[in-house]
Design a protein around this motif. Structure first.
Motif, PDB file in Angstrom:
ATOM      1  N   PRO A  98       0.836  -1.209   0.000  1.00  0.00           N
ATOM      2  CA  PRO A  98       0.000   0.000   0.000  1.00  0.00           C
ATOM      3  C   PRO A  98       0.866   1.253   0.000  1.00  0.00           C
ATOM      4  O   PRO A  98       1.914   1.306   0.652  1.00  0.00           O
ATOM      5  CB  PRO A  98      -0.795  -0.124   1.300  1.00  0.00           C
ATOM      6  CG  PRO A  98       0.060  -0.964   2.193  1.00  0.00           C
ATOM      7  CD  PRO A  98       0.794  -1.910   1.284  1.00  0.00           C
ATOM      8  N   HIS A  99       0.426   2.256  -0.749  1.00  0.00           N
ATOM      9  CA  HIS A  99       1.138   3.521  -0.810  1.00  0.00           C
ATOM     10  C   HIS A  99       0.148   4.658  -1.029  1.00  0.00           C
ATOM     11  O   HIS A  99      -0.855   4.505  -1.709  1.00  0.00           O
ATOM     12  CB  HIS A  99       2.225   3.513  -1.888  1.00  0.00           C
ATOM     13  CG  HIS A  99       1.761   3.042  -3.231  1.00  0.00           C
ATOM     14  ND1 HIS A  99       1.498   1.713  -3.511  1.00  0.00           N
ATOM     15  CD2 HIS A  99       1.511   3.715  -4.372  1.00  0.00           C
ATOM     16  CE1 HIS A  99       1.110   1.603  -4.769  1.00  0.00           C
ATOM     17  NE2 HIS A  99       1.106   2.804  -5.316  1.00  0.00           N
ATOM     18  N   LYS A 100       0.468   5.781  -0.391  1.00  0.00           N
ATOM     19  CA  LYS A 100      -0.376   6.980  -0.461  1.00  0.00           C
ATOM     20  C   LYS A 100       0.501   8.131  -0.947  1.00  0.00           C
ATOM     21  O   LYS A 100       1.110   8.854  -0.165  1.00  0.00           O
ATOM     22  CB  LYS A 100      -0.953   7.288   0.922  1.00  0.00           C
ATOM     23  CG  LYS A 100      -1.980   8.398   0.932  1.00  0.00           C
ATOM     24  CD  LYS A 100      -2.390   8.817   2.338  1.00  0.00           C
ATOM     25  CE  LYS A 100      -3.126   7.733   3.080  1.00  0.00           C
ATOM     26  NZ  LYS A 100      -3.701   8.235   4.368  1.00  0.00           N
ATOM     27  N   PRO A 101       0.594   8.304  -2.274  1.00  0.00           N
ATOM     28  CA  PRO A 101       1.417   9.384  -2.821  1.00  0.00           C
ATOM     29  C   PRO A 101       0.692  10.722  -2.775  1.00  0.00           C
ATOM     30  O   PRO A 101      -0.505  10.795  -2.498  1.00  0.00           O
ATOM     31  CB  PRO A 101       1.651   8.929  -4.259  1.00  0.00           C
ATOM     32  CG  PRO A 101       0.446   8.112  -4.591  1.00  0.00           C
ATOM     33  CD  PRO A 101       0.019   7.452  -3.308  1.00  0.00           C
ATOM     34  N   GLY A 102       1.452  11.785  -3.066  1.00  0.00           N
ATOM     35  CA  GLY A 102       0.845  13.108  -3.200  1.00  0.00           C
ATOM     36  C   GLY A 102       0.502  13.786  -1.900  1.00  0.00           C
ATOM     37  O   GLY A 102      -0.349  14.676  -1.879  1.00  0.00           O
ATOM     38  N   CYS A 103       1.161  13.415  -0.807  1.00  0.00           N
ATOM     39  CA  CYS A 103       0.900  14.057   0.482  1.00  0.00           C
ATOM     40  C   CYS A 103       1.793  15.286   0.644  1.00  0.00           C
ATOM     41  O   CYS A 103       2.930  15.310   0.162  1.00  0.00           O
ATOM     42  CB  CYS A 103       1.157  13.079   1.622  1.00  0.00           C
ATOM     43  SG  CYS A 103       0.070  11.631   1.604  1.00  0.00           S
ATOM     44  N   VAL A 104       1.291  16.292   1.345  1.00  0.00           N
ATOM     45  CA  VAL A 104       2.030  17.543   1.537  1.00  0.00           C
ATOM     46  C   VAL A 104       3.311  17.303   2.322  1.00  0.00           C
ATOM     47  O   VAL A 104       3.389  16.402   3.146  1.00  0.00           O
ATOM     48  CB  VAL A 104       1.198  18.620   2.271  1.00  0.00           C
ATOM     49  CG1 VAL A 104      -0.031  19.007   1.486  1.00  0.00           C
ATOM     50  CG2 VAL A 104       0.850  18.190   3.669  1.00  0.00           C
ATOM     51  N   VAL A 105       4.302  18.151   2.045  1.00  0.00           N
ATOM     52  CA  VAL A 105       5.525  18.155   2.844  1.00  0.00           C
ATOM     53  C   VAL A 105       5.343  19.181   3.956  1.00  0.00           C
ATOM     54  O   VAL A 105       5.342  18.831   5.132  1.00  0.00           O
ATOM     55  CB  VAL A 105       6.765  18.463   1.971  1.00  0.00           C
ATOM     56  CG1 VAL A 105       8.007  18.616   2.820  1.00  0.00           C
ATOM     57  CG2 VAL A 105       6.954  17.355   0.938  1.00  0.00           C
TER      58      VAL A 105
END
Length: 155
Positions: free
Chosen positions: A128-135
């Motif tokens: 599972p991966h959750k890309p596109g999260c804020v830095v």
């Protein structure tokens, strides 16, 4: 999950099929392409070029795939990718077999990767991966996701 930088690709030790997939994607100049899907070798190897605004992780769901390896290559901006090992996805929704994805609400023992331009992250089926999260704050990023069918690993 495998992580690396393009400037060390020749000495990365990646399996030939993954190295080849990245090389073909880079040769297609994704940084100059409009968002969309581009075939590299038909249905078994293609790339999706995308631009979007990063979001707070709570606003996003994790994704998993069964038939394709995801090579996430950041072209511009910065993002965080939350991820877990195979078997760590929790509260998963219905699997979309034709599109090869399943969304999940939680990742057990979640890890976080800070991506900068020129970095790639490779997620194997079931991870599972959750890309596109804020830095630190939302920003527009451009990235390419190279999709490699798992059959190419055994070809």
């Amino acid at each position: 999950m495998i992580v690396g930088e393009l400037n060390t690709l020749p000495s990365s030790g990646l399996p030939a099929v993954l190295n080849n997939a990245l090389t073909l994607a880079l040769a297609a100049k994704p940084q100059d392409k409009a968002p969309g899907r581009y075939d590299l070798e038909g249905e078994h190897l293609f790339m999706n070029v995308m631009t979007f605004e990063t979001q707070h992780p709570a606003q996003k769901k994790a994704e998993m795939h069964e038939q394709y390896i995801d090579i996430q290559l950041l072209l511009s901006g910065e993002e965080r990718i939350q991820f877990g090992v195979a078997g760590s996805a929790r509260q998963c929704e219905e699997r979309h077999v034709e599109e090869d994805y399943q969304l999940c609400h939680d990742i057990d023992t979640m890890q976080t990767l800070h991506m900068k331009p020129g970095m790639y992250a490779i997620f194997m089926p079931g991870e599972p991966h959750k890309p596109g999260c804020v830095v630190t704050q939302g920003e527009e990023i451009k990235k390419v996701v190279v999709k490699v069918h798992i059959s190419l690993l055994t070809a």
